[in-house]
Design a protein around this motif. Structure first.
Motif, PDB file in Angstrom:
ATOM      1  N   GLY A  76      -0.795 -15.017 -10.623  1.00  0.00           N
ATOM      2  CA  GLY A  76      -1.842 -16.049 -10.574  1.00  0.00           C
ATOM      3  C   GLY A  76      -2.837 -15.758  -9.460  1.00  0.00           C
ATOM      4  O   GLY A  76      -2.632 -14.869  -8.629  1.00  0.00           O
ATOM      5  N   GLY A  77      -3.921 -16.499  -9.468  1.00  0.00           N
ATOM      6  CA  GLY A  77      -4.911 -16.446  -8.386  1.00  0.00           C
ATOM      7  C   GLY A  77      -5.621 -15.116  -8.253  1.00  0.00           C
ATOM      8  O   GLY A  77      -5.735 -14.341  -9.205  1.00  0.00           O
ATOM      9  N   LYS A  78      -6.072 -14.841  -7.037  1.00  0.00           N
ATOM     10  CA  LYS A  78      -6.845 -13.618  -6.764  1.00  0.00           C
ATOM     11  C   LYS A  78      -5.984 -12.367  -6.880  1.00  0.00           C
ATOM     12  O   LYS A  78      -6.475 -11.290  -7.217  1.00  0.00           O
ATOM     13  N   PHE A  79      -4.689 -12.514  -6.584  1.00  0.00           N
ATOM     14  CA  PHE A  79      -3.773 -11.378  -6.740  1.00  0.00           C
ATOM     15  C   PHE A  79      -3.766 -10.921  -8.197  1.00  0.00           C
ATOM     16  O   PHE A  79      -3.870  -9.728  -8.491  1.00  0.00           O
ATOM     17  N   ILE A 272     -13.218  -7.672  -4.609  1.00  0.00           N
ATOM     18  CA  ILE A 272     -12.290  -7.031  -5.548  1.00  0.00           C
ATOM     19  C   ILE A 272     -12.979  -5.870  -6.270  1.00  0.00           C
ATOM     20  O   ILE A 272     -12.429  -4.766  -6.372  1.00  0.00           O
ATOM     21  N   ARG A 273     -14.199  -6.117  -6.771  1.00  0.00           N
ATOM     22  CA  ARG A 273     -14.895  -5.075  -7.551  1.00  0.00           C
ATOM     23  C   ARG A 273     -15.138  -3.821  -6.714  1.00  0.00           C
ATOM     24  O   ARG A 273     -14.902  -2.699  -7.178  1.00  0.00           O
ATOM     25  N   VAL A 274     -15.592  -3.997  -5.491  1.00  0.00           N
ATOM     26  CA  VAL A 274     -15.899  -2.822  -4.662  1.00  0.00           C
ATOM     27  C   VAL A 274     -14.620  -2.063  -4.315  1.00  0.00           C
ATOM     28  O   VAL A 274     -14.571  -0.832  -4.434  1.00  0.00           O
ATOM     29  N   ILE A 275     -13.573  -2.781  -3.940  1.00  0.00           N
ATOM     30  CA  ILE A 275     -12.336  -2.079  -3.567  1.00  0.00           C
ATOM     31  C   ILE A 275     -11.706  -1.385  -4.772  1.00  0.00           C
ATOM     32  O   ILE A 275     -11.324  -0.212  -4.701  1.00  0.00           O
ATOM     33  N   VAL A 276     -11.624  -2.077  -5.901  1.00  0.00           N
ATOM     34  CA  VAL A 276     -11.006  -1.467  -7.088  1.00  0.00           C
ATOM     35  C   VAL A 276     -11.836  -0.277  -7.587  1.00  0.00           C
ATOM     36  O   VAL A 276     -11.284   0.755  -7.952  1.00  0.00           O
ATOM     37  N   SER A 277     -13.159  -0.400  -7.572  1.00  0.00           N
ATOM     38  CA  SER A 277     -13.988   0.677  -8.141  1.00  0.00           C
ATOM     39  C   SER A 277     -14.207   1.843  -7.180  1.00  0.00           C
ATOM     40  O   SER A 277     -14.520   2.939  -7.624  1.00  0.00           O
ATOM     41  N   ASP A 305      -9.483 -12.408   6.383  1.00  0.00           N
ATOM     42  CA  ASP A 305     -10.212 -13.153   5.348  1.00  0.00           C
ATOM     43  C   ASP A 305      -9.399 -13.456   4.101  1.00  0.00           C
ATOM     44  O   ASP A 305      -9.813 -14.280   3.286  1.00  0.00           O
ATOM     45  N   THR A 306      -8.270 -12.785   3.933  1.00  0.00           N
ATOM     46  CA  THR A 306      -7.444 -12.988   2.738  1.00  0.00           C
ATOM     47  C   THR A 306      -6.003 -13.229   3.163  1.00  0.00           C
ATOM     48  O   THR A 306      -5.672 -13.094   4.342  1.00  0.00           O
ATOM     49  N   SER A 307      -5.143 -13.549   2.210  1.00  0.00           N
ATOM     50  CA  SER A 307      -3.753 -13.827   2.579  1.00  0.00           C
ATOM     51  C   SER A 307      -2.809 -13.473   1.435  1.00  0.00           C
ATOM     52  O   SER A 307      -3.228 -13.190   0.311  1.00  0.00           O
ATOM     53  N   GLY A 308      -1.524 -13.498   1.769  1.00  0.00           N
ATOM     54  CA  GLY A 308      -0.475 -13.327   0.763  1.00  0.00           C
ATOM     55  C   GLY A 308      -0.525 -11.994   0.038  1.00  0.00           C
ATOM     56  O   GLY A 308      -0.917 -10.963   0.595  1.00  0.00           O
ATOM     57  N   LYS A 311      -3.933 -10.208  -0.148  1.00  0.00           N
ATOM     58  CA  LYS A 311      -4.232  -9.395   1.035  1.00  0.00           C
ATOM     59  C   LYS A 311      -3.471  -8.070   0.967  1.00  0.00           C
ATOM     60  O   LYS A 311      -4.036  -7.005   1.216  1.00  0.00           O
ATOM     61  N   ARG A 312      -2.181  -8.154   0.594  1.00  0.00           N
ATOM     62  CA  ARG A 312      -1.344  -6.946   0.614  1.00  0.00           C
ATOM     63  C   ARG A 312      -1.828  -5.881  -0.366  1.00  0.00           C
ATOM     64  O   ARG A 312      -1.840  -4.697  -0.059  1.00  0.00           O
ATOM     65  N   ILE A 313      -2.259  -6.312  -1.557  1.00  0.00           N
ATOM     66  CA  ILE A 313      -2.702  -5.296  -2.529  1.00  0.00           C
ATOM     67  C   ILE A 313      -4.054  -4.705  -2.119  1.00  0.00           C
ATOM     68  O   ILE A 313      -4.296  -3.513  -2.307  1.00  0.00           O
ATOM     69  N   LEU A 314      -4.930  -5.505  -1.513  1.00  0.00           N
ATOM     70  CA  LEU A 314      -6.210  -4.959  -1.025  1.00  0.00           C
ATOM     71  C   LEU A 314      -5.967  -3.948   0.087  1.00  0.00           C
ATOM     72  O   LEU A 314      -6.604  -2.888   0.133  1.00  0.00           O
ATOM     73  N   LEU A 315      -5.046  -4.260   1.004  1.00  0.00           N
ATOM     74  CA  LEU A 315      -4.711  -3.306   2.083  1.00  0.00           C
ATOM     75  C   LEU A 315      -4.110  -2.034   1.502  1.00  0.00           C
ATOM     76  O   LEU A 315      -4.454  -0.924   1.919  1.00  0.00           O
TER      77      LEU A 315
END
Length: 322
Positions: A76-79, A272-277, A305-308, A311-315
């Motif tokens: 769910g959510g941003k993750f 999300i778009r910039v990091i994924v792409s 700026d992010t959490s949970g 945050k972990r998948i972006l890092l």
């Protein structure tokens, strides 16, 4: 694909890679009560796009189930938004984001400008093909229906994917084009936007750098100042973005990431778009420039700026431990 020597992604091919093992672990992570999000990040946040597509195919082969549907029902959510973005091939993700930018009330012009100014011809053509396949109509027809005027023309020009690439710099032409831009803008009353469009949308990055240098020599002003003085709204933003991307694409993406997180609130769609792409393309360079320009690491911004699990998948995608 990296477009010039020296670009590096933070997300590297996982080795040894075993799609069957990964599928077993993903199935276990989602089976029964609760979800093991860490296991999902450990796999999908550490596999390049090609490997993720192999996992998607193997999952259906092994279990007769659609991995993306299972992920949707468990997360769910941003993750979830990040994971679903990762499960699309790059061309489909660009097509999806372009469609989202034009879907429903209002238009996300910033997303359109970012994608269409920063992708190579091959990437734009692949996104355009994926767009038709996914949505049943052409990217161009949707741009025409959703934009207008000179901004619409600029977006259609860029969506053609016909910019000259790897063109030897022609200094005589650069001088002529710089003069043509001056004649079309600062020199006259009113602006000939089509002349700016013709040059900025068609010439290679290398040739445009020469044009911008010549413009400065001829007029004593930067091309950015000329555009700011002659244009407004999203047309101005689109033209200025071409200039930014031509001058330094990595600095452009560093700025996009910074702006997505600075101040109150987070522009999660852009983040999300910039990091994924970019995580497989040039995120190493983007991170370096982020630190140089803004004096803090990208990881620090993401952490603040992010959490949970988001945050972990972006890092993870940006090559950091979490």
């Amino acid at each position: 694909m990296a477009q010039y020597t020296g670009e590096q992604g933070t997300l590297k091919p996982h080795s040894p890679f075993n799609a069957e093992d990964d599928c077993q672990k993903l199935r276990k992570a989602m089976k029964g009560i609760g979800t093991d999000e860490k296991a999902i990040i450990d796999i999908l946040g550490h596999r390049i796009g090609k490997q993720r597509q192999e996992i998607k195919l193997m999952f259906k082969t092994m279990f007769g189930k659609n991995l993306v549907n299972d992920l949707k029902s468990e997360l769910g959510g941003k993750f979830e938004d990040v994971v679903l973005a990762l499960m699309m091939p790059a061309d489909e993700y660009d097509a999806y984001e372009l469609n989202r930018a034009m879907r429903g009330a209002g238009t996300d012009e910033d997303a359109m400008i970012e994608i269409l100014t920063s992708r190579s011809n091959a990437e734009i053509q692949a996104a355009s093909t994926a767009y038709k396949k996914l949505y049943g109509h052409t990217l161009e027809s949707d741009i025409k229906g959703d934009t207008s005027g000179h901004f619409g023309r600029l977006m259609i020009s860029l969506a053609t994917g016909g910019r000259m690439e790897n063109q030897a710099v022609d200094m005589n032409k650069a001088t002529m084009d710089a003069k043509a831009l001056y004649d079309a803008g600062e020199k006259k009353w009113g602006t000939d936007e089509s002349r700016f469009n013709a040059i900025l949308a068609s010439q290679s990055y290398e040739q445009l750098r020469a044009v911008f240098d010549e413009y400065g020599k001829i007029t004593g002003r930067t091309i950015e100042k000329a555009i700011e003085g002659e244009m407004s709204g999203y047309l101005e933003k689109g033209m200025l973005t071409i200039v930014k991307v031509v001058r330094n694409k990595d600095a452009y993406f560093a700025e996009k990431l910074y702006k997505s997180m600075k101040g109150l609130g987070t522009d999660d769609k852009t983040l999300i778009r910039v990091i994924v792409s970019r995580c497989e393309v040039d995120m190493v360079q983007i991170k370096q420039l982020f630190m140089q320009i803004y004096g803090k690491t990208l990881a620090k911004f993401i952490t603040d700026d992010t959490s949970g699990h988001y945050k972990r998948i972006l890092l993870s995608l940006t090559g950091e431990t979490y």
